[in-house]
Structures are given as C-alpha cells and as structure tokens.
Design a protein around this motif. Sequence first.
Motif, PDB file in Angstrom:
ATOM      1  N   CYS A 156     -10.017 -16.159  29.051  1.00  0.00           N
ATOM      2  CA  CYS A 156     -10.441 -15.062  29.925  1.00  0.00           C
ATOM      3  C   CYS A 156      -9.304 -14.078  30.137  1.00  0.00           C
ATOM      4  O   CYS A 156      -9.510 -12.855  30.180  1.00  0.00           O
ATOM      5  CB  CYS A 156     -10.921 -15.618  31.266  1.00  0.00           C
ATOM      6  N   GLY A 157      -8.071 -14.594  30.277  1.00  0.00           N
ATOM      7  CA  GLY A 157      -6.929 -13.713  30.403  1.00  0.00           C
ATOM      8  C   GLY A 157      -6.560 -13.064  29.088  1.00  0.00           C
ATOM      9  O   GLY A 157      -6.124 -11.908  29.047  1.00  0.00           O
ATOM     10  N   ALA A 158      -6.713 -13.811  27.984  1.00  0.00           N
ATOM     11  CA  ALA A 158      -6.392 -13.247  26.672  1.00  0.00           C
ATOM     12  C   ALA A 158      -7.273 -12.041  26.362  1.00  0.00           C
ATOM     13  O   ALA A 158      -6.826 -11.074  25.733  1.00  0.00           O
ATOM     14  CB  ALA A 158      -6.541 -14.319  25.595  1.00  0.00           C
ATOM     15  N   ALA A 159      -8.532 -12.092  26.810  1.00  0.00           N
ATOM     16  CA  ALA A 159      -9.446 -10.980  26.536  1.00  0.00           C
ATOM     17  C   ALA A 159      -9.001  -9.705  27.238  1.00  0.00           C
ATOM     18  O   ALA A 159      -9.193  -8.601  26.722  1.00  0.00           O
ATOM     19  CB  ALA A 159     -10.867 -11.353  26.956  1.00  0.00           C
ATOM     20  N   THR A 160      -8.427  -9.827  28.458  1.00  0.00           N
ATOM     21  CA  THR A 160      -7.977  -8.635  29.178  1.00  0.00           C
ATOM     22  C   THR A 160      -6.825  -7.947  28.468  1.00  0.00           C
ATOM     23  O   THR A 160      -6.629  -6.742  28.623  1.00  0.00           O
ATOM     24  CB  THR A 160      -7.553  -9.013  30.608  1.00  0.00           C
ATOM     25  N   ARG A 161      -6.064  -8.717  27.669  1.00  0.00           N
ATOM     26  CA  ARG A 161      -4.924  -8.135  26.979  1.00  0.00           C
ATOM     27  C   ARG A 161      -5.229  -7.765  25.527  1.00  0.00           C
ATOM     28  O   ARG A 161      -4.693  -6.795  25.008  1.00  0.00           O
ATOM     29  CB  ARG A 161      -3.746  -9.118  27.012  1.00  0.00           C
ATOM     30  N   GLY A 177      -8.640  -7.846  24.003  1.00  0.00           N
ATOM     31  CA  GLY A 177      -9.995  -7.401  23.700  1.00  0.00           C
ATOM     32  C   GLY A 177     -10.957  -8.560  23.660  1.00  0.00           C
ATOM     33  O   GLY A 177     -10.797  -9.559  24.369  1.00  0.00           O
ATOM     34  N   VAL A 178     -11.970  -8.451  22.799  1.00  0.00           N
ATOM     35  CA  VAL A 178     -13.042  -9.443  22.747  1.00  0.00           C
ATOM     36  C   VAL A 178     -12.518 -10.769  22.199  1.00  0.00           C
ATOM     37  O   VAL A 178     -11.764 -10.798  21.221  1.00  0.00           O
ATOM     38  CB  VAL A 178     -14.206  -8.931  21.878  1.00  0.00           C
ATOM     39  N   VAL A 179     -12.940 -11.864  22.857  1.00  0.00           N
ATOM     40  CA  VAL A 179     -12.623 -13.223  22.386  1.00  0.00           C
ATOM     41  C   VAL A 179     -13.943 -13.964  22.213  1.00  0.00           C
ATOM     42  O   VAL A 179     -14.739 -14.048  23.156  1.00  0.00           O
ATOM     43  CB  VAL A 179     -11.712 -13.977  23.366  1.00  0.00           C
ATOM     44  N   VAL A 180     -14.206 -14.458  21.015  1.00  0.00           N
ATOM     45  CA  VAL A 180     -15.441 -15.190  20.724  1.00  0.00           C
ATOM     46  C   VAL A 180     -15.058 -16.539  20.129  1.00  0.00           C
ATOM     47  O   VAL A 180     -14.378 -16.601  19.097  1.00  0.00           O
ATOM     48  CB  VAL A 180     -16.348 -14.402  19.757  1.00  0.00           C
ATOM     49  N   VAL A 233     -15.915 -13.737  25.634  1.00  0.00           N
ATOM     50  CA  VAL A 233     -15.251 -13.072  26.755  1.00  0.00           C
ATOM     51  C   VAL A 233     -15.089 -11.589  26.411  1.00  0.00           C
ATOM     52  O   VAL A 233     -14.645 -11.255  25.300  1.00  0.00           O
ATOM     53  CB  VAL A 233     -13.874 -13.700  27.061  1.00  0.00           C
ATOM     54  N   PHE A 234     -15.413 -10.727  27.382  1.00  0.00           N
ATOM     55  CA  PHE A 234     -15.330  -9.281  27.186  1.00  0.00           C
ATOM     56  C   PHE A 234     -14.619  -8.662  28.376  1.00  0.00           C
ATOM     57  O   PHE A 234     -14.713  -9.133  29.503  1.00  0.00           O
ATOM     58  CB  PHE A 234     -16.728  -8.665  27.036  1.00  0.00           C
ATOM     59  N   ARG A 235     -13.924  -7.588  28.099  1.00  0.00           N
ATOM     60  CA  ARG A 235     -13.137  -6.942  29.144  1.00  0.00           C
ATOM     61  C   ARG A 235     -14.018  -6.100  30.075  1.00  0.00           C
ATOM     62  O   ARG A 235     -15.030  -5.551  29.657  1.00  0.00           O
ATOM     63  CB  ARG A 235     -12.058  -6.050  28.529  1.00  0.00           C
ATOM     64  N   ILE A 236     -13.579  -5.983  31.322  1.00  0.00           N
ATOM     65  CA  ILE A 236     -14.152  -5.050  32.289  1.00  0.00           C
ATOM     66  C   ILE A 236     -13.154  -3.907  32.407  1.00  0.00           C
ATOM     67  O   ILE A 236     -12.033  -4.096  32.895  1.00  0.00           O
ATOM     68  CB  ILE A 236     -14.380  -5.720  33.654  1.00  0.00           C
ATOM     69  N   ALA A 255      -7.909   1.889  32.968  1.00  0.00           N
ATOM     70  CA  ALA A 255      -7.295   0.576  33.215  1.00  0.00           C
ATOM     71  C   ALA A 255      -8.270  -0.537  32.872  1.00  0.00           C
ATOM     72  O   ALA A 255      -9.479  -0.333  32.737  1.00  0.00           O
ATOM     73  CB  ALA A 255      -6.858   0.458  34.674  1.00  0.00           C
ATOM     74  N   VAL A 256      -7.704  -1.762  32.737  1.00  0.00           N
ATOM     75  CA  VAL A 256      -8.493  -2.982  32.554  1.00  0.00           C
ATOM     76  C   VAL A 256      -8.561  -3.683  33.903  1.00  0.00           C
ATOM     77  O   VAL A 256      -7.532  -4.036  34.493  1.00  0.00           O
ATOM     78  CB  VAL A 256      -7.844  -3.896  31.491  1.00  0.00           C
ATOM     79  N   LEU A 257      -9.790  -3.880  34.411  1.00  0.00           N
ATOM     80  CA  LEU A 257      -9.963  -4.478  35.726  1.00  0.00           C
ATOM     81  C   LEU A 257     -10.103  -5.992  35.667  1.00  0.00           C
ATOM     82  O   LEU A 257      -9.864  -6.671  36.662  1.00  0.00           O
ATOM     83  CB  LEU A 257     -11.200  -3.880  36.412  1.00  0.00           C
ATOM     84  N   GLY A 258     -10.507  -6.534  34.535  1.00  0.00           N
ATOM     85  CA  GLY A 258     -10.702  -7.982  34.432  1.00  0.00           C
ATOM     86  C   GLY A 258     -11.522  -8.320  33.207  1.00  0.00           C
ATOM     87  O   GLY A 258     -11.482  -7.615  32.196  1.00  0.00           O
ATOM     88  N   SER A 259     -12.299  -9.402  33.305  1.00  0.00           N
ATOM     89  CA  SER A 259     -13.115  -9.834  32.175  1.00  0.00           C
ATOM     90  C   SER A 259     -14.333 -10.598  32.690  1.00  0.00           C
ATOM     91  O   SER A 259     -14.348 -11.088  33.819  1.00  0.00           O
ATOM     92  CB  SER A 259     -12.311 -10.725  31.225  1.00  0.00           C
ATOM     93  N   PHE A 260     -15.362 -10.661  31.856  1.00  0.00           N
ATOM     94  CA  PHE A 260     -16.512 -11.510  32.151  1.00  0.00           C
ATOM     95  C   PHE A 260     -16.772 -12.388  30.934  1.00  0.00           C
ATOM     96  O   PHE A 260     -16.580 -11.959  29.792  1.00  0.00           O
ATOM     97  CB  PHE A 260     -17.744 -10.689  32.545  1.00  0.00           C
ATOM     98  N   SER A 261     -17.209 -13.618  31.196  1.00  0.00           N
ATOM     99  CA  SER A 261     -17.379 -14.604  30.126  1.00  0.00           C
ATOM    100  C   SER A 261     -18.801 -15.139  30.118  1.00  0.00           C
ATOM    101  O   SER A 261     -19.467 -15.205  31.161  1.00  0.00           O
ATOM    102  CB  SER A 261     -16.390 -15.763  30.311  1.00  0.00           C
ATOM    103  N   LEU A 262     -19.263 -15.502  28.927  1.00  0.00           N
ATOM    104  CA  LEU A 262     -20.558 -16.139  28.731  1.00  0.00           C
ATOM    105  C   LEU A 262     -20.314 -17.484  28.045  1.00  0.00           C
ATOM    106  O   LEU A 262     -19.615 -17.545  27.021  1.00  0.00           O
ATOM    107  CB  LEU A 262     -21.477 -15.261  27.880  1.00  0.00           C
TER     108      LEU A 262
END
Length: 635
Positions: free
Chosen positions: A336-341, A343-346, A371-374, A379-386
């Motif tokens: 989840c943190g890696a995605a904020t830095r 991009g997309v993590v699948v 996981v996708f960035r918000i 700026a990057v505010l965070g991420s959301f995960s499925l």
Amino acid sequence: MNELPSLRDRLSTRIIASSLAALTVMLCMIGWTLWLSWQLEGAAAAINDTGSLRMRANGIAIELLQSDTSHANQALAGLRAQRDTLDRLKRGVPSRPLFLPDAADIRAQMAQVEATWENQLKPAITLGLAQGRADAYLAVLPGFIDKADRLVRMIETDNAAKTNLLRLSQAVLIGVASVGTLAMIYLLYLWIISPVLNLQEGLRRMAGREFSVRLPVESNDEFGLLAQGFNRMADELEGLYRDLENRVQKKTALLANQNRELGALYDMAAFLNQPNDIDALCRGFLQRVMKEFNADGGSIRVTDPLGDKLHLVVSEGLSSDLEDTEHCMKINACFCGAATRQGVVVIQDFRKLSQTEQYRCASEGFKGLSVFRIVTQDAVLGSFSLHYRNTRTIAPAEAQLLETLGQHLGVALDNRRLSAKARQLAVAEERNLVAQGLHDSIAQGLNFLNLQVQMLDSAVEREQWDEVREIVPLLRTGVDESYQDVRELLVNFRTKLGQGEMLAAVEDTVARFRRQSGIEVTLKVDDLEGAPLPPEQQLQVLFILQEALSNIRKHANASRVQVTIHNRRDFEMRIDDNGEGFDPAEVAQRGEHHVGLNIMQERAQRLSATLVLESSPGKGTHIRLALPRTERQAA
C-alpha cells in the motif's frame, strides 16, 4: 499492393501502338494513290502535248504550201514551237505536271519521234522554205505522224494500266479501312469493354452478397491489375463477412465495457459530489469500487503530513486484527505504501512471492491484491487497495479506470479538506471581528464601570456621600450603555439575509437606531437600475452600516444623520452626520486605535470594496463605501 504494369504491358501502349500502325498503313495507301493520280495527270498532259506535235506538223505543211512571206514566218514560228514541245516532253514539267511515263519503250518511242523531227522534218522545212516547195516535207510527214500516234497510244496504254492500279488501290484502301475499323473495334472490345463488363458483372454479384466471385486475370495491363485488386477485395470482404458476427460481438462487448466504465465514473462522480463527511465519503467509495470489481476486501489509507506513515481510514472485508495491526504503518512497510511512491501495484498470486508469511493479507486467505494511488493534481494523498481470495487479472482498461477513480477520490478529499480550511478561516475571521467588536464596545464599557466601582469603593471608605451620589448615576449610565452594546452585538451576530432582503434590513437598522438614540435619520435609496447583491455581500454592507451608526451613537454627539444608497452598475453607500468630528491626522499622531473603523475596513476588504472616511473638527464625519462593478458577485 501491385506496382504499375511495365510500359510494354500497359493498355495505353497497345492502344497507341495499334493506332500508329493503322495510321501508318492509311498514310502509305493514301500517299500511293496520290502518287498514281499525279502520274496520271502528268501523262494526260503529255498525251495532249504529243497530240499537238501532230497538229503543229500538219500546220507547218499547210504554211509551206503557201508561197508568200507571211506564211513562211508562221512556218518558222511553228518550227520553234515544235522544238519547245519536244523539249518539254523530253525534260518534263513537274509544276504542271507534265512528263512521260517512266517506261523504256515509251522513252525509246519518244527518242524516235525526236530523231525523225530533227533528222527528217526539220531539214525538209528548211529546204522547203528555201525552194518554196513542200514536196520533201510532205514526203516525210506521214512517218512522223505515225510515230507520234504510236507514242500517244503507248502513253494512253500506260495511263489505262495506272488508272486500273489507282482503282485497285482505292478498293484496297477501302478494304484496309474497313478491316482496320473492325480490328480496332474488336481490340477495344477485347482490351476495354470485355474487362469492364466482367468487372460490372463481378460488382453486381458482389452486391448480391456473392463474395466467392472472382474475376479472370487474363493480362498484365491496368485491367489485369484491377482484376487482381478486385479479387483481393473479394477475399477480404469474404473474410470480413465470415468474421462479421464475431467482430460485432467483440465490438458490442467492448462498447458494453466502455459504457460500464462510463456509468461507473458517472455514479462515482455523483456520489463524491454529495455533501458527506470524509469517513462516509471513503466508505461509500470503497464499497462501490469493491462491488464494481468483485473484490472480497478493500481499504483506503492516507498519508500523514510528513509523508512517512499511512493511516487506515476505512476498510471492508478485513479482520479486526488486521485493521488494528495496520491502522498506522510505515509507508515503506507494505504494498500500500509502495503504490503511493511507485504507482500501481498488482499481485495476482501471493503464493508466487517469496516470504509470503510476512504479508498479513496473504495470511488471511487473500491470494490477489491491487493497489492504486489517491492523487490530486499536485500531490499523492494515499492509496486504496482491493483484495481477492482468488487469483484475478486486472486488464489494462480496468487499471486505467481504477487510476481515474483514484484521481476522483483524491479531488473529492482535497475539496473536503479545502472546504474545512475555508470554514475554519471564515470562523477565525468572524471571531476576530467579534473580538474587535467586544473590545470596542463591551470591554471599554466594563473598563469604565471597573474604574467607577473603584472610585465608588474609595468614596464609601472615605464616607464621601456626595461623591457616591455622583458616581452611582455614572454606573447606571455605563450599565445601560453596555447593555445596549450587547444587544447591538447580538443583533449583528444573528442577522441573516436572503436574496433581495437588504433594503428591508437597512430600514429596520435605521429605525432601531432612531428609537435607541433619538437622532434624526434620513434614508435615501436609489435601487432602480442595479441588480441585487448576493446575500454574503448584502450582509457585509449591513454590518458596516450597523458599525457606523454605533460609532455615531457613542462618539459623534450628532443631531442628524443621512444614509444614502446607490445601487446601479456600481454600488455606493454614504453615511454622513453633523457631529463633532475629529482630525484624523491628530488622532493618528496620538496613536489612538479605533477598533470600530478597523472592523469596517476589514469588512470592506472582504467585499473587495473601498471604504473612505472624511472628518474634521466641528464638521461631522462622512463615510463612503464603494463597490465597483468589476467586484460585484452574481446574486
């Protein structure tokens, strides 16, 4: 695509070559007939001149039979003319035309005629002119005439043969023209019409959905290439027609998927625009995304202000232990943190990763993760995960849609934060104005009452009852003024205006001031051409008016006040009194701080208006509020 045919195989080359060949044959035949006609014309003139030899020879015989001098001269003239005719026949005259046929026997006969004339007739004429007798000339004349007649017959025979040859040539020319025309028609039919008819028939059958039709390729010219192109087109159309249903199904599925994506974006945008708090906003977003993509769990995390931690905002389908453990974690601790830095993590299958046990979501039975960035624009505010309990592949179109949804959520969260900051700023500004108002009115009144109470306490201790009796009315007056200030402040705080209610509120404010102060107030309003101000700007104008009237009541000692409002393209409000006035420069030099004026200035700035105060001792005070048309807001 085939290249153009070679120059030899081109249809244009064949048409030009056949046309030039036909033209060459026709020109040769026409030239041959023209040459025969020219030969016949020259031979006809030769026949005429040869006949004139006989006539002129007989005429000379007649002149010789006459014995006088004039006939002798005519005989000599006939002799010269006969010589000229023989010379013309011998040399020919192309300009007439006149010439003997180019035949050996005719040339030989002509030589005999000339020799007979030179060797026999000409000496006989000379002798006859000398002796005055024509016996010798008449003796050789029949032989000359016989030779001349024979020459004429030979020329006529040659002309008859050439005439027959001319007629034969004309007949051949007619035959060649007819055969050439038929040959050209046949070639044009073979080269052009037949291929066009074949192409037309192929197009007709193609229009009837007979996609198996093919044209014969019988040449390497343009029509051959056209037939090859038609066959390729037929092959492609046949293949397209066979695959049409499959392609339509694929296109329909693609359009349905795009419509689904557009519907999801529209529904999400409509939800995010609803006035929900951040927790309800994030939970509703997560629930809708999980339903859209058939996820078994999900979470939304936001970064802290320092950007080194992720805080769990909401989650669905995750255990309480997982929520407690990962409620706050380092930004580099998991995907989840890696995605904020990055991009997309699948992650399609956790089992394919090494050290699977270190991932808590994997230990809870989830096999896949996306996981996708918000993000916002800046700026990057965070991420959301499925989270998925079964392996699932995220298609590129789905990943793009999820990234877009992350951008929508980021904008919505940023708007909520900006709205909260705006509300906090508005509250802070209003509190500042309230504090200034309290300081300018109640605080000063309480300070005055505190001073009077101290003086009253001192007078009581000293038993100065006369001084006590003087202080008590001052206390009562101070309490009354403080009470009146409190009422004014409460009225100001509770004032709310709707669109178009400012005039009634101004009239109520003026009437209340007139009742409380007993001061004569005149109100003039010019509101015929201007549009109404929006409620926020109306409220600020009313606050400025209330503050100005409050200052007049407290400090001006005025007996008359005039309030003038002009609402045209520009808005203007003037407040004039006939009170004591003051010297602004002297007040500023003394360093006095007038809170009421500062409050009015701050409210004018919130209006984007200008506030001008003019005053002088003994001439009252004049306040002018001006709102230009460029700063007016739409009501």
